[in-house]
Design an enzyme around this catalytic site. Structure first.
Site, short mmCIF file in Angstrom:
data_model
loop_
_atom_site.label_atom_id
_atom_site.label_comp_id
_atom_site.label_asym_id
_atom_site.label_seq_id
_atom_site.Cartn_x
_atom_site.Cartn_y
_atom_site.Cartn_z
N ASN A 22 0.86 -1.16 0.00
CA ASN A 22 0.00 0.00 0.00
C ASN A 22 0.91 1.23 0.00
OD1 ASN A 22 -1.94 1.91 0.35
ND2 ASN A 22 -2.85 0.99 2.19
N ARG A 112 -2.64 -1.94 -3.62
CA ARG A 112 -3.87 -1.16 -3.52
C ARG A 112 -3.70 0.05 -4.44
NH1 ARG A 112 -5.83 0.11 1.70
NH2 ARG A 112 -8.00 -0.02 1.16
N HIS A 201 -13.32 2.66 -0.67
CA HIS A 201 -13.40 1.55 0.32
C HIS A 201 -13.93 0.27 -0.32
CE1 HIS A 201 -13.81 4.82 3.65
NE2 HIS A 201 -12.55 4.40 3.59
N HIS A 229 -18.39 1.42 6.65
CA HIS A 229 -16.94 1.35 6.85
C HIS A 229 -16.53 2.63 7.57
CE1 HIS A 229 -12.68 0.35 5.68
NE2 HIS A 229 -12.58 1.63 6.02
N LEU A 230 -16.21 2.51 8.86
CA LEU A 230 -15.95 3.69 9.69
C LEU A 230 -14.53 3.65 10.23
CD1 LEU A 230 -19.33 3.48 11.69
CD2 LEU A 230 -18.89 4.73 9.56
N MET A 305 -11.80 8.97 17.31
CA MET A 305 -13.10 8.75 17.96
C MET A 305 -12.95 8.40 19.44
SD MET A 305 -16.30 8.91 17.85
CE MET A 305 -17.15 8.84 16.29
N ARG A 306 -11.86 7.70 19.77
CA ARG A 306 -11.67 7.34 21.19
C ARG A 306 -11.57 8.59 22.06
NH1 ARG A 306 -7.20 2.99 19.53
NH2 ARG A 306 -6.99 4.64 18.01
N GLY A 354 -16.21 1.22 13.48
CA GLY A 354 -17.28 0.23 13.31
C GLY A 354 -17.03 -1.04 14.10
N GLU A 406 -8.52 -5.73 4.33
CA GLU A 406 -8.27 -5.34 2.93
C GLU A 406 -7.01 -6.01 2.38
OE1 GLU A 406 -8.99 -1.58 4.79
OE2 GLU A 406 -9.73 -0.81 2.88
#
Ligand code: ADP
Length: 432
Positions: A22, A112, A201, A229-230, A305-306, A354, A406
């Site tokens: 990637n 990718r 995604h 897909h978060l 997000m945490r 997610g 992925e």
């Protein structure tokens, strides 16, 4: 680590380990995987590519990590060094004579590639013509495609004998109907400049739909799924009978949901408004919408997000609002996706947020009762680990958590194509 065999759809993925690359604008992530079992034999990352301070980290076994500085930070030098390390570890190529007893030659390298335009609807073996086509789509993903290509060309120059496969983030969404992918803008913008929804995604959506079908014990060809897909980037897709019929990301990965640092949808009128009121240029506005917006812009506490969850729980009002906007927009997008499905069988959560945020999942499910969705609080708190992913009570509409992989999807595609599988066969198989 994953039950790869369950979802490999009968493809023969044997034939040696695969190197998955990637290549990003400032880093190269890589892993050597056994496509059939999903086992990671080696993994690593080169950071600060293109600078004299390029750093390479390779993890051969969990306890054996090598770190080294590379004086030449070009893609060519970095990838050549990675391939040398692989050869030393026994993952050579037919051409480099590095095979050791009991270890296999690499079957190929899977890359990718972010943007495949309207041309690529499935993974392909790389040749001159494919390289030229990926280059031609670079204007659609100026930060990503040139880096992806640099990775492909660096492998080519170091190991011309090694087959390479390009796996596109956009390809899965090429089954969307025009009503979902066209914008209501002048025809010429589409015909001449390719302005349309492409969606991203796709590699993750393909993996997760196959895995969800296996976990549900139902044929993918009969399932109507909404997948969220978060991760740092967030999107939602509608997958009908294994094919994407709608998604929230668009011409670029900026459209749609609230993300870590990306705004998602805003009124396009904001460009003219702020150019006028604040004297900002298009470049400045685009950068701000990509890097200083989303959870970060709303909360002021961070893009992770945490952090947002912790600060919201401590009573930080901006963090609370960021979480509320994130969840509201996500629930709204999920409900919108059902329009393209006609019926909802399962809502699937995947990627960093997610897979790990019971809070976000619970709040989203609480807003979607009218679709027949509900939360099983205990199963949700355990991320569906003991319930084959399921986080909803028994009922016709399932909510579930399915970890994405992925790299494994790319490894399987690469094994399939380097084993003589056809691209056309892939497109059919993968679409079902
Ligand atoms: P990428 O898109 O870069 O692959 P990931 O899929 O790893 O990213 O997702 C990163 C996001 O996942 C971050 O916003 C991070 O805060 C979030 N995340 C990871 N673990 C948790 C957790 N336990 N609770 C809430 N969010 C989490």
């Amino acid at each position: 680590m994953t039950a790869a065999g369950e979802s490999a759809q009968g493809r023969d993925d044997s034939g040696g380990p695969v190197l998955v690359l990637n290549s990003g604008s400032s880093s190269v992530k890589f892993a050597v995987l056994a496509p059939a079992s999903g086992e990671r034999m080696l993994a690593g990352m080169a950071e600060k590519i293109g600078t004299p301070g390029t750093e390479l980290r390779i993890r051969r076994h969990p306890d054996h990590v090598v770190t080294e500085g590379l004086p030449d930070g070009s893609y060519r030098a970095v990838i050549s060094r990675i391939l040398d390390h692989l050869a030393e570890a026994g993952f050579g190529t037919a051409g480099d004579g590095a095979r050791r007893p009991g270890q296999a030659h690499l079957a190929g390298v899977g890359h990718r590639v972010v943007h495949g335009g309207e041309r690529f609807t499935a993974p392909v073996l790389v040749d001159d013509e494919v390289i030229a086509a990926i280059r031609a789509f670079s204007h659609l993903a100026p930060l990503h495609n040139p880096a992806n290509l640099a990775g492909i060309e660096a492998v080519r120059s170091a190991r011309p004998d090694l087959p390479q496969v390009a796996v596109f983030d956009t390809a899965f969404h090429q089954t969307m109907p025009p009503r979902a992918f066209r914008y209501a803008v002048p025809e010429e913008w589409y015909a001449r400049y390719g302005v349309r929804r492409y969606g991203f995604h796709g590699i993750s959506y393909r993996f997760v739909s196959e895995r969800a079908a296996a976990l549900l014990g139902r044929p993918l060809a009969e399932l109507r799924l909404v997948i969220a897909h978060l991760g740092n980037g967030c999107s939602v897709a509608a997958v009908r009978d294994g094919m994407s019929v709608d998604t929230t990301m668009g011409l670029t990965p900026l459209e749609g949901l609230v993300m870590g640092t990306r705004s998602g949808d805003v009124d396009p009128g904001v460009f003219g408004f702020l150019a006028d009121r604040a004297g900002l240029t298009i470049d400045q506005l685009t950068t701000t919408l990509n890097t200083a917006s989303g959870l970060l812009g709303l909360s002021g506490v961070g893009n992770d997000m945490r952090t947002v969850e912790v600060k919201a729980a401590e009573g930080n009002e901006r963090a609370r609002l960021a979480l509320e906007v994130f969840v509201h927009r996500l629930a709204k997008a999920i409900a919108g996706m059902v329009v393209g499905l006609g019926r909802l069988d399962a809502l699937v959560f995947t990627a960093g947020i997610g897979e790990n945020s019971a809070l976000v999942r619970g709040q989203v499910l609480a807003r979607l009762g009218f679709l027949g969705l509900a939360e099983d609080a205990e199963a949700n708190a355990r991320h569906g680990r003991d319930t084959r992913g399921r986080i909803s009570p028994d009922g016709p509409v399932v909510a579930m958590v399915v970890p994405t992989d992925e790299e494994l999807m790319i490894a399987r595609d690469t094994a399939h194509l380097t084993n003589g599988g056809s691209t056309l066969g892939d497109a059919t198989a993968l679409g079902k």
